[in-house]
Design an enzyme around this catalytic site. Structure first.
Site: not given
Length: 430
Positions: A38, A123, A263
């Protein structure tokens, strides 16, 4: 690839250790050698001490795992199977922001070797992996897809705060750049996913499947929000309507509410963006987004009307908002529509106090420039319960009356409380 990973001759790297990447990295680390990467060194330091910065995982999840947590991109050169789980947000104009994905692809490209695999979980819109990410991999590695390395897409299906439907219990969709890639990727994920693997026929199909999962939910909630607005004008309780309609076997029990998070409130914009690129302006998806994005302003206006009805000057009122996270019982505040509700209230010069037992005051200040109080005070003109935290479920009407002045107004956005006329509280819910 799968056999070499299993024998620990090769390593997996998970790039991006948020609420998606960290659980995957830790599950893989039960069976394989894993590098958890990260860019946030502070988050890495917490993970090295066995602490999840998102506060989703218990410290025990970090025990006995073959994993190296690092913020050094050079460590990625040791890996051979890369999993990308970085954020895919939108900008202020609701346009997809691919910079995190592009930066991750560039870093991986510099570490990529012949025979390696790169799998994306973030996504995106259909075509993004091959059209927008692959060029970065090839440019910075000097390698070619197919001849030198393989790619795949496996959409994340993590549900933050859900302790029952966890990573290993949710069926995993996988796809690959060719038949061999599909089988190897399926084998690697199959080693940790108990619910089974679904092999999509192409990367674009897997990408599309993910983006419509949340788009469908967004549209269903937008319908209920629009119905709630209509029924409110009619003086009908929407929750009672849903309860009655729910007695039919094929009625889907969606409820109205604020649609935030990273989302449902974000993914439809990726599909909208791609459709417009192709010359088609989606009507239904765009309408649903417009309704859901407009709910904070609608709720603020409703409260203003209720205050004015009681002859209260908004400039002289004090309102308590309970709950800021985008979902109950989690610490995540990203894309919180409650923050937008607070700003809408402030436009009317209302003095807003904000509390949340799960959110971090520092993160709230940094992300929204709002102050999170340690606890409520008293003599509020109104209280808005915006998030269904467990701590709030146990409260009763007398608790709220104690917080308020002589003309109490309670807005229960999640419909948690049963309020009677004799309780002496002006009550409203979506």
């Amino acid at each position: 690839m799968y056999e070499e990973l299993l024998q620990k001759q090769k390593q997996i790297a998970v790039v991006g250790l948020g609420y998606v990447g960290l659980p995957i990295a830790l599950e893989f680390a039960r069976h394989f050698r894993v590098i958890g990467f990260d860019i946030n060194a502070d988050r890495i330091a917490m993970m090295q001490q066995g602490e999840d910065p998102s506060r989703e995982l218990e410290p025990a999840m970090f025990c006995d795992k073959d994993i190296l947590f690092t913020a050094n991109p050079d460590d990625l050169k040791q890996a051979n199977f890369f999993v990308v789980a970085v954020p895919t947000p939108v900008d202020d104009y609701k346009v997809p922001n691919l910079k995190p994905l592009q930066r991750a692809s560039e870093m991986i490209g510099k570490a990529l070797k012949p025979g390696d695999y790169v799998i994306y979980e973030s996504t995106v819109y259909p075509g993004c992996t091959e059209d927008d990410c692959l060029p970065f991999l090839e440019e910075h590695s000097g390698l070619a897809l197919g001849r030198d390395f393989k790619i795949g897409y496996s959409p994340e299906r993590i549900s933050p705060g859900d302790k029952k439907r966890t990573l290993t219990t949710i069926k995993k969709v996988v796809s690959g750049s060719d038949a061999e890639a599909l089988e190897q990727i399926a084998a690697v994920y199959g080693s940790i996913i108990k619910a089974g693997i679904y092999k999509a026929p192409s990367i674009k199909v897997a990408e599309a499947a993910k983006v419509i999962e949340n788009t469908q939910r967004d549209l269903n909630i937008s319908l209920m929000n629009e119905l709630a607005i209509i029924f409110d004008k009619m003086g009908i309780d929407t929750q009672e309507v849903i309860k009655a309609a729910g007695t039919k076997w094929n009625f889907l029990k969606f409820t109205p509410g604020l649609v935030g998070g990273h989302c449902i409130g974000i993914d439809p914009y990726y599909l909208l963006y791609k459709a417009r690129q192709l010359g088609y302006d989606p009507q239904v998806i765009n309408s649903g987004r417009r309704i859901n994005d407009g709910m904070p302003a609608y709720i603020a206006t409703k409260l203003l009307q209720m205050l004015l009805k009681k002859d209260k000057n908004p400039r002289q009122t004090k309102v308590l908002v309970m709950g800021l996270t985008f979902k109950e019982n989690i610490a995540d505040i990203r894309n919180s529509k409650v923050a937008e509700l607070v700003r809408e209230l402030m436009k009317y010069s209302i003095n807003v106090h904000l509390v949340d037992p799960h959110a971090s005051p520092n993160e709230v200040a940094r992300e929204y420039n709002l102050t999170l109080m340690d606890g409520p005070s008293n003599k509020y003109d109104a209280v808005i319960v915006a998030v269904c935290h467990d701590e709030y479920k146990a409260l009763d009407i007398s608790h709220f009356k104690e917080l308020m002045n002589g003309q109490p107004i309670l807005l229960d956005l999640k419909g948690m409380y049963a309020v009677r006329e004799e309780d002496g509280v002006e009550y409203w819910r979506l």
